[in-house]
Structure formats: structure tokens, C-alpha cells
Design a protein around this motif. Sequence first.
Motif, PDB file in Angstrom:
ATOM      1  N   GLY A 273      -4.336   9.715  -9.157  1.00  0.00           N
ATOM      2  CA  GLY A 273      -5.328   8.759  -9.413  1.00  0.00           C
ATOM      3  C   GLY A 273      -4.806   7.328  -8.672  1.00  0.00           C
ATOM      4  O   GLY A 273      -5.299   6.325  -9.487  1.00  0.00           O
ATOM      5  N   ILE A 274      -4.066   7.126  -7.778  1.00  0.00           N
ATOM      6  CA  ILE A 274      -3.841   5.997  -7.213  1.00  0.00           C
ATOM      7  C   ILE A 274      -4.279   5.742  -5.891  1.00  0.00           C
ATOM      8  O   ILE A 274      -4.582   6.750  -5.164  1.00  0.00           O
ATOM      9  N   ASN A 275      -4.364   4.508  -5.352  1.00  0.00           N
ATOM     10  CA  ASN A 275      -5.170   4.206  -3.893  1.00  0.00           C
ATOM     11  C   ASN A 275      -4.107   4.655  -2.872  1.00  0.00           C
ATOM     12  O   ASN A 275      -2.755   4.129  -2.999  1.00  0.00           O
ATOM     13  N   TYR A 276      -4.148   5.160  -1.995  1.00  0.00           N
ATOM     14  CA  TYR A 276      -3.488   5.418  -0.871  1.00  0.00           C
ATOM     15  C   TYR A 276      -4.204   6.007   0.560  1.00  0.00           C
ATOM     16  O   TYR A 276      -5.286   6.089   0.238  1.00  0.00           O
ATOM     17  N   ARG A 277      -3.676   5.949   1.625  1.00  0.00           N
ATOM     18  CA  ARG A 277      -4.472   6.382   2.739  1.00  0.00           C
ATOM     19  C   ARG A 277      -3.324   7.441   3.493  1.00  0.00           C
ATOM     20  O   ARG A 277      -2.122   7.318   3.278  1.00  0.00           O
ATOM     21  N   CYS A 278      -3.924   7.995   4.335  1.00  0.00           N
ATOM     22  CA  CYS A 278      -3.194   8.953   5.346  1.00  0.00           C
ATOM     23  C   CYS A 278      -3.240   8.690   6.579  1.00  0.00           C
ATOM     24  O   CYS A 278      -4.137   8.191   7.218  1.00  0.00           O
TER      25      CYS A 278
ATOM     26  N   ARG B  51      -3.245  16.109   0.473  1.00  0.00           N
ATOM     27  CA  ARG B  51      -4.183  14.956  -0.016  1.00  0.00           C
ATOM     28  C   ARG B  51      -4.417  15.384  -1.354  1.00  0.00           C
ATOM     29  O   ARG B  51      -4.709  14.437  -2.195  1.00  0.00           O
TER      30      ARG B  51
ATOM     31  N   ASP C 271      -4.144  13.125  -4.715  1.00  0.00           N
ATOM     32  CA  ASP C 271      -5.575  12.878  -5.514  1.00  0.00           C
ATOM     33  C   ASP C 271      -5.252  12.974  -6.984  1.00  0.00           C
ATOM     34  O   ASP C 271      -5.832  12.303  -7.898  1.00  0.00           O
TER      35      ASP C 271
ATOM     36  N   GLU D 127       0.970  -1.182  -0.064  1.00  0.00           N
ATOM     37  CA  GLU D 127       0.008  -0.071  -0.039  1.00  0.00           C
ATOM     38  C   GLU D 127       0.838   1.234   0.010  1.00  0.00           C
ATOM     39  O   GLU D 127       2.076   1.194   0.314  1.00  0.00           O
TER      40      GLU D 127
END
Length: 197
Positions: free
Chosen positions: A23-28, A16, A20, A5
Amino acid sequence: MRPNEIILASSSQTRRELMDRLGINYRCISPDIDESCQNENHADDLSRRLAFEKANIVAKQFPNALVIGSDQVAWRKHAPQDFIGKPLTHDAAIAQLQQSAGKTLCFSTGLSVQHAASNFERTCVEHYTVSFRALSLAEIERYVQKEQPLHCAGSFKCEGLGISLFEAMHGNDQTTLMGLPLIQLCAILRQFEFELP
């Protein structure tokens, strides 16, 4: 070893929004570090250390993740030892902009990307400068009232109305000025075989 991840080690809304764009999945995850100066006498050193520490504290908790840390320090041309922080109050924002009017403000933006499982760590500092035009007190007061840049180093938002305060902008990557150097970050993400675009 491909990371499982991507984690942005930040609580910044602007960072953030920049992530964005990719265009990729990530979390903070917001790292809990002391952001005060520790005897650094150059903005590059402070921004590099803070970016590294932000990424490192989260990378230790999530060794299989690719962790991104970033931090920015503002300073006036020829004075990299005099750090300009976030104004936090209306009056401080006005004072910062009065001091910057007609001058050049420099930004050192540290980027650290870490993947503990493979012992990968890349930390760099990117630079960007903005030259302010002469500003009247009325212009400064109108700007601060409209945009409320109280949590922005230098007291402006270049992605918004802050652009009206400048004569010129200089640098290789405007996202450096916004707090997360995306050109450098994309190069590192491609090394880990993330498809961009």
C-alpha cells in the motif's frame, strides 16, 4: 536523507502484485541487464549478483530514489550448481515438472535495496523449498494447460493452482517463493521511516 521515491527495478507482474500489498507509492523501471550465469557455481551467488545489478543500474540513474532489485534461482536439493530456469515452452514446463515430481525444489531469492544518495546498500539471499508429491503425466499436463506457468522458474505458480502439486512447503516467508521477500523488504523500508502498516 529520506528517499524521494521508491522504484521497483523489475518488469515482473508478480513482483508488482507483491509490492501492491504494501500500500505504498512506487513505480517500476525495468533494468536492462544480462541475466545469464557468469561462472557462478551456486544459486545463492547468481541470485545475489542479479538482484544487486538490477537495483544498481537503476540506482545510478535515480540516486535519490530507494531502489529495489530482486532475482530468483531455482535448483533441486543437493544440486545448487544446476540452475533451473523459466521453461518458456509448454513441453519444457512438462519436462521440468516430470523431473521435479517426488523431489524437493529449492529457491534462492536475492533482494537488493539501494539508495545511492546516502550510500545505502543492503543485499541478501532468502531461501524457500517446496516438496513435490508424486505426479502423473496426466496431472502435469492438466496443470500446465490450465495455468501456463511458462515464465515461472520451476514451472508452477504457488499463488495459484501450483499449490496442488506439493506435499510440503518450508521457509520463513512465502513471498520469498513468489520472488520478492517482503518481510526483509519491510524491515528495510521501516529503516527509512516508511510506515508499514
